[in-house]
Write a protein that holds these residues in place. Structure first.
Motif, PDB file in Angstrom:
ATOM      1  N   VAL A 175       0.838  -1.196   0.000  1.00 16.87           N
ATOM      2  CA  VAL A 175       0.000   0.000   0.000  1.00 16.87           C
ATOM      3  C   VAL A 175       0.875   1.248   0.000  1.00 16.87           C
ATOM      4  O   VAL A 175       1.721   1.427   0.894  1.00 16.87           O
ATOM      5  CB  VAL A 175      -0.939   0.019   1.225  1.00 16.87           C
ATOM      6  CG1 VAL A 175      -1.860   1.236   1.154  1.00 16.87           C
ATOM      7  CG2 VAL A 175      -1.743  -1.271   1.307  1.00 16.87           C
ATOM      8  N   PHE A 176       0.692   2.080  -0.997  1.00 17.88           N
ATOM      9  CA  PHE A 176       1.395   3.361  -1.112  1.00 17.88           C
ATOM     10  C   PHE A 176       0.367   4.481  -1.169  1.00 17.88           C
ATOM     11  O   PHE A 176      -0.707   4.328  -1.764  1.00 17.88           O
ATOM     12  CB  PHE A 176       2.243   3.408  -2.386  1.00 17.88           C
ATOM     13  CG  PHE A 176       3.644   2.893  -2.229  1.00 17.88           C
ATOM     14  CD1 PHE A 176       4.730   3.705  -2.498  1.00 17.88           C
ATOM     15  CD2 PHE A 176       3.883   1.596  -1.811  1.00 17.88           C
ATOM     16  CE1 PHE A 176       6.026   3.251  -2.355  1.00 17.88           C
ATOM     17  CE2 PHE A 176       5.166   1.114  -1.678  1.00 17.88           C
ATOM     18  CZ  PHE A 176       6.244   1.943  -1.949  1.00 17.88           C
ATOM     19  N   THR A 177       0.698   5.617  -0.565  1.00 13.53           N
ATOM     20  CA  THR A 177      -0.130   6.819  -0.647  1.00 13.53           C
ATOM     21  C   THR A 177       0.774   8.011  -0.929  1.00 13.53           C
ATOM     22  O   THR A 177       1.772   8.216  -0.220  1.00 13.53           O
ATOM     23  CB  THR A 177      -0.898   7.052   0.673  1.00 13.53           C
ATOM     24  OG1 THR A 177      -1.719   5.911   0.954  1.00 13.53           O
ATOM     25  CG2 THR A 177      -1.775   8.287   0.560  1.00 13.53           C
ATOM     26  N   ASP A 178       0.450   8.760  -1.959  1.00 15.89           N
ATOM     27  CA  ASP A 178       1.250   9.936  -2.350  1.00 15.89           C
ATOM     28  C   ASP A 178       2.713   9.581  -2.548  1.00 15.89           C
ATOM     29  O   ASP A 178       3.621  10.336  -2.147  1.00 15.89           O
ATOM     30  CB  ASP A 178       1.111  11.049  -1.302  1.00 15.89           C
ATOM     31  CG  ASP A 178      -0.301  11.585  -1.197  1.00 15.89           C
ATOM     32  OD1 ASP A 178      -1.008  11.550  -2.217  1.00 15.89           O
ATOM     33  OD2 ASP A 178      -0.695  12.025  -0.091  1.00 15.89           O
ATOM     34  N   GLY A 179       2.971   8.419  -3.128  1.00 18.38           N
ATOM     35  CA  GLY A 179       4.339   8.045  -3.467  1.00 18.38           C
ATOM     36  C   GLY A 179       5.151   7.442  -2.345  1.00 18.38           C
ATOM     37  O   GLY A 179       6.332   7.157  -2.534  1.00 18.38           O
ATOM     38  N   LEU A 180       4.563   7.241  -1.154  1.00 22.63           N
ATOM     39  CA  LEU A 180       5.302   6.686  -0.028  1.00 22.63           C
ATOM     40  C   LEU A 180       4.563   5.472   0.524  1.00 22.63           C
ATOM     41  O   LEU A 180       3.328   5.444   0.525  1.00 22.63           O
ATOM     42  CB  LEU A 180       5.472   7.726   1.089  1.00 22.63           C
ATOM     43  CG  LEU A 180       6.369   8.921   0.785  1.00 22.63           C
ATOM     44  CD1 LEU A 180       6.329   9.914   1.946  1.00 22.63           C
ATOM     45  CD2 LEU A 180       7.803   8.476   0.521  1.00 22.63           C
ATOM     46  N   PRO A 181       5.300   4.466   1.011  1.00 19.04           N
ATOM     47  CA  PRO A 181       4.633   3.297   1.593  1.00 19.04           C
ATOM     48  C   PRO A 181       3.929   3.675   2.890  1.00 19.04           C
ATOM     49  O   PRO A 181       4.514   4.335   3.757  1.00 19.04           O
ATOM     50  CB  PRO A 181       5.790   2.316   1.846  1.00 19.04           C
ATOM     51  CG  PRO A 181       7.008   3.177   1.941  1.00 19.04           C
ATOM     52  CD  PRO A 181       6.769   4.337   1.038  1.00 19.04           C
ATOM     53  N   THR A 193      12.301  11.750  -0.561  1.00 17.09           N
ATOM     54  CA  THR A 193      11.068  11.016  -0.863  1.00 17.09           C
ATOM     55  C   THR A 193      11.025  10.584  -2.324  1.00 17.09           C
ATOM     56  O   THR A 193      10.353   9.603  -2.658  1.00 17.09           O
ATOM     57  CB  THR A 193       9.847  11.891  -0.553  1.00 17.09           C
ATOM     58  OG1 THR A 193       9.952  13.131  -1.249  1.00 17.09           O
ATOM     59  CG2 THR A 193       9.769  12.171   0.949  1.00 17.09           C
ATOM     60  N   ASP A 194      11.739  11.282  -3.197  1.00 17.90           N
ATOM     61  CA  ASP A 194      11.789  10.890  -4.600  1.00 17.90           C
ATOM     62  C   ASP A 194      12.624   9.634  -4.808  1.00 17.90           C
ATOM     63  O   ASP A 194      12.612   9.060  -5.899  1.00 17.90           O
ATOM     64  CB  ASP A 194      12.374  12.018  -5.450  1.00 17.90           C
ATOM     65  CG  ASP A 194      11.469  13.243  -5.472  1.00 17.90           C
ATOM     66  OD1 ASP A 194      10.248  13.069  -5.316  1.00 17.90           O
ATOM     67  OD2 ASP A 194      11.983  14.361  -5.617  1.00 17.90           O
ATOM     68  N   ALA A 195      13.380   9.223  -3.785  1.00 18.82           N
ATOM     69  CA  ALA A 195      14.252   8.052  -3.897  1.00 18.82           C
ATOM     70  C   ALA A 195      13.591   6.785  -3.379  1.00 18.82           C
ATOM     71  O   ALA A 195      14.235   5.744  -3.277  1.00 18.82           O
ATOM     72  CB  ALA A 195      15.562   8.302  -3.144  1.00 18.82           C
ATOM     73  N   LEU A 196      12.308   6.870  -3.009  1.00 21.44           N
ATOM     74  CA  LEU A 196      11.531   5.696  -2.628  1.00 21.44           C
ATOM     75  C   LEU A 196      10.493   5.452  -3.715  1.00 21.44           C
ATOM     76  O   LEU A 196       9.842   6.391  -4.180  1.00 21.44           O
ATOM     77  CB  LEU A 196      10.816   5.908  -1.295  1.00 21.44           C
ATOM     78  CG  LEU A 196      11.625   5.792  -0.004  1.00 21.44           C
ATOM     79  CD1 LEU A 196      12.487   7.028   0.194  1.00 21.44           C
ATOM     80  CD2 LEU A 196      10.687   5.636   1.189  1.00 21.44           C
ATOM     81  N   ALA A 197      10.339   4.206  -4.108  1.00 20.56           N
ATOM     82  CA  ALA A 197       9.365   3.893  -5.148  1.00 20.56           C
ATOM     83  C   ALA A 197       8.793   2.505  -4.916  1.00 20.56           C
ATOM     84  O   ALA A 197       9.463   1.619  -4.369  1.00 20.56           O
ATOM     85  CB  ALA A 197      10.009   3.974  -6.529  1.00 20.56           C
ATOM     86  N   GLN A 198       7.572   2.318  -5.325  1.00 17.82           N
ATOM     87  CA  GLN A 198       6.934   1.008  -5.266  1.00 17.82           C
ATOM     88  C   GLN A 198       7.374   0.207  -6.485  1.00 17.82           C
ATOM     89  O   GLN A 198       7.127   0.601  -7.626  1.00 17.82           O
ATOM     90  CB  GLN A 198       5.413   1.150  -5.226  1.00 17.82           C
ATOM     91  CG  GLN A 198       4.687  -0.142  -4.954  1.00 17.82           C
ATOM     92  CD  GLN A 198       3.180   0.061  -4.843  1.00 17.82           C
ATOM     93  OE1 GLN A 198       2.635   0.922  -5.523  1.00 17.82           O
ATOM     94  NE2 GLN A 198       2.526  -0.712  -4.010  1.00 17.82           N
ATOM     95  N   ASP A 199       8.036  -0.913  -6.261  1.00 16.39           N
ATOM     96  CA  ASP A 199       8.548  -1.760  -7.333  1.00 16.39           C
ATOM     97  C   ASP A 199       7.544  -2.871  -7.603  1.00 16.39           C
ATOM     98  O   ASP A 199       7.355  -3.772  -6.774  1.00 16.39           O
ATOM     99  CB  ASP A 199       9.911  -2.343  -6.933  1.00 16.39           C
ATOM    100  CG  ASP A 199      10.608  -3.020  -8.103  1.00 16.39           C
ATOM    101  OD1 ASP A 199       9.910  -3.696  -8.884  1.00 16.39           O
ATOM    102  OD2 ASP A 199      11.829  -2.886  -8.228  1.00 16.39           O
TER     103      ASP A 199
END
Length: 604
Positions: A175-181, A193-199
């Protein structure tokens, strides 16, 4: 005051010439067009997924010191590429670099940490099925080891089995919201925060994993908060693949050590299990944050991905033991024992004392351990320490006190409005003049902090903000450690701890933004420094000088209308000294955070 606790912030993003919502909308539009056109428009889950020896608070002092780099309490970048995290620094180190948490081992530093072991891929528990028998493998015996993900050409991804007792939220990163887990990116995070991504391409099981990007050799961390953990031994377990280095720690009121494991060098397309074990002590009402620290990730290997993270507490001998408030459970024996300075019965007290109803050892009538125990008996005010008996006499006879002291019950204490250091000045006069041993106003020459009383304010042009009313000699913009807070969040108050003015800081959430003095010189000598604060919110401070970053101070809560002092010691001979303040989570309940009377005076 409550024990201080640290606040972090996300790295600052460049200011956009148009509203951020327009930027996101434009990005989504371009992504949609690119995808529709089919020409390399693989925005996918990755493309848009990524859309912070010093003093202690009131009541104590420790020697000041200067470190070499900043462990950014607000998580802000120092500018440019992240510096090496493991280069140790001393008092003469360069400035503007982050101190690794293992260089800041706090009182709860886990000397018994045994985790951090990278296990071979076949180390996962469970039976080893015959690949030729045509029978699907049974579920693993260890609930903490989810079954492997089938080949990409196979059926839908396998659902990860839940781990009994798991304390981590969203450890499968589904589950991610606004680009963050969801549940991740705690207050101590400083990875962009730009360096975290849902793979969505390489999950171990489930439908997603978490990708962490940091190609630099200076570490960056992402954390997950665990509120109200039960004291005891905890084991963190997760799986990692890709290319880069990763290590773990935990944060309570300070950072634990990353030892014994340190960094794990990962270079594998296969999922590898990692474990990190540590002990959570008592006395952490705000809980802990589990730290994932990464560096040197490689883009051509999809950086680092982690999945199936869990945190489980091992059963302890005291789990089912309930003690009264004067006792605590002995983890070795699983039994209640008296806390420090408390007693179960008279056997726990010296011969001249008895265990009272509050389970404290108190002198029996006419008995004593020092003169203070006899102060209530004017006829026998002196304690005979050989017999622990109150006797006739003058406890101040023969006691010689300094100019600024008077004798009370045989002890020299500070006289009203007299002082040895500014820590003795607890009234409306916050600075100590050592030449006269008297307390004086914050704007007296003995205070080396320019405009420390926050009395002088002027309208200044602030880059990106226009003209603003700010306190003179504050809102420093020297780098590193430049001011970040919006000047609109600073307000001159027409009342303060002393003088006519103070400064209100409004920062309703996190991350915290720095509010910094302009640089000034602190001459040779030992100084007592301090400031006064009241209001509602969280507060934190530290300093930076030509010698580098001073030690990190803990964040502490403020919830009062009464001005509270915070004093600390600082060794002089510093150039370009600037004090840095961080306010966060402020509320109007007590007028947000209010700051006044920053002083530094030379000790005798």
């Amino acid at each position: 005051m409550a024990p201080p606790v640290l606040l972090s912030r996300r790295p600052r993003r460049p200011r956009l010439p148009f509203p951020s919502t327009s930027f996101v909308s434009l990005t989504l539009f371009v992504a949609a067009c690119s995808e529709a056109g089919g020409g390399g428009g693989a925005t996918g889950a990755g493309g848009l997924a990524g859309i912070r020896d010093m003093g202690v608070p009131v009541g104590g002092q420790v020697n000041g010191g200067t470190g070499g780099r900043e462990t950014l309490p607000d998580g802000a970048s120092n500018g440019g590429d992240a510096p090496p995290a493991d280069a140790l620094t001393g008092g003469g180190g360069g400035g503007g670099r982050e101190t690794p948490p293992d260089a800041l081992v706090g009182p709860e530093a886990d000397a018994g940490a045994t985790g951090g072991q990278v296990l071979p891929p076949d180390a996962a528990p469970g039976p080893d099925p015959d690949p030729d028998d045509g029978v699907a493998p049974p579920p693993p015996a260890d609930a903490g080891e989810p079954p492997p993900r089938p080949d990409a050409a196979g059926p839908a991804p396998v659902t990860c089995d839940p781990v009994p007792g798991d304390l981590l939220p969203n450890g499968g990163f589904e589950v991610f919201t606004d680009g963050l887990p969801d549940g991740w990116y705690g207050a101590e995070s400083n990875l962009s925060t730009d360096a975290l991504a849902q793979d969505l391409e390489h999950p171990r099981c489930g439908r997603a994993a978490l990708r962490l990007e940091n190609p630099n050799d200076g570490h960056r961390r992402v954390t997950v908060a665990v509120p109200n953990p039960t004291p005891g031994r905890h084991t963190l377990r997760y799986f990692v693949r890709g290319h880069g280095e990763i290590r773990n720690a935990w944060y309570g009121v300070d950072y634990s050590s990353y030892t014994p494991a340190g960094y794990h060098a990962i270079d594998s397309d296969d999922w590898r299990p990692v474990e990190y074990a540590f002990t959570v002590p008592e006395g952490l009402p705000r809980g802990i944050e589990v730290v994932f620290s990464v560096r040197n990730t490689a883009a051509d290997r999809d950086h680092l991905q982690i999945d199936d993270a869990s945190l489980v507490r091992a059963a302890g001998a005291c789990d089912d033991v309930v003690c009264e408030d004067w006792a605590e459970c002995d983890a070795q024996r699983g039994a209640c024992v008296p806390r420090f300075d408390r007693c179960a019965d008279e056997a726990d007290c010296p011969a001249f004392a008895a265990c009272d109803a509050d389970h404290r050892c108190a002198p029996r009538p006419g008995r004593c351990s020092d003169d203070a125990d006899c102060a209530a008996s004017p006829a026998t005010p002196l304690c005979d320490r050989d017999t622990n008996t109150c006797v006739d006499g003058d406890p101040c006879a023969g006691v010689e006190c300094r100019l600024w002291q008077v004798c009370e019950a045989g002890a020299c204490v500070a006289a009203p409005d007299r002082c040895r250091t500014s820590a003795d000045c607890l009234g409306a006069l916050p600075a100590c003049d050592r030449a006269t041993a008297t307390c004086v106003a914050a704007d007296a020459p003995v205070n080396v902090v320019p405009n420390g009383g926050l009395e002088a304010w002027s309208v200044r042009a602030i880059p990106f903000h226009g003209d603003n009313l700010v306190p003179d000699a504050w809102y420093g913009l020297a780098t590193p450690a430049d001011t970040e807070i919006d000047p609109d969040n600073l307000e001159r108050l027409d009342e303060g701890h002393s003088g006519a003015h103070a400064c209100r800081i409004t920062e309703p959430g996190i991350p915290a933004d720095r509010f910094v003095t302009e640089p000034f010189a602190l001459p040779v000598g030992r100084y007592t420094c301090g400031f006064w604060v009241r209001g509602s919110g969280d507060f934190q401070f530290r300093w930076y000088s030509g010698n580098g970053w001073g030690p990190q101070q803990d964040r502490f809560p403020v919830e009062t209308d009464v001005w509270q002092p915070v004093h600390f010691a600082l060794q002089g001979n510093l150039r370009d000294l600037r004090f840095i303040f961080y306010a966060s989570n402020t509320t109007p309940a007590h007028g947000h955070i209010q700051l006044d009377d920053l002083v530094c005076t030379l000790d005798p």
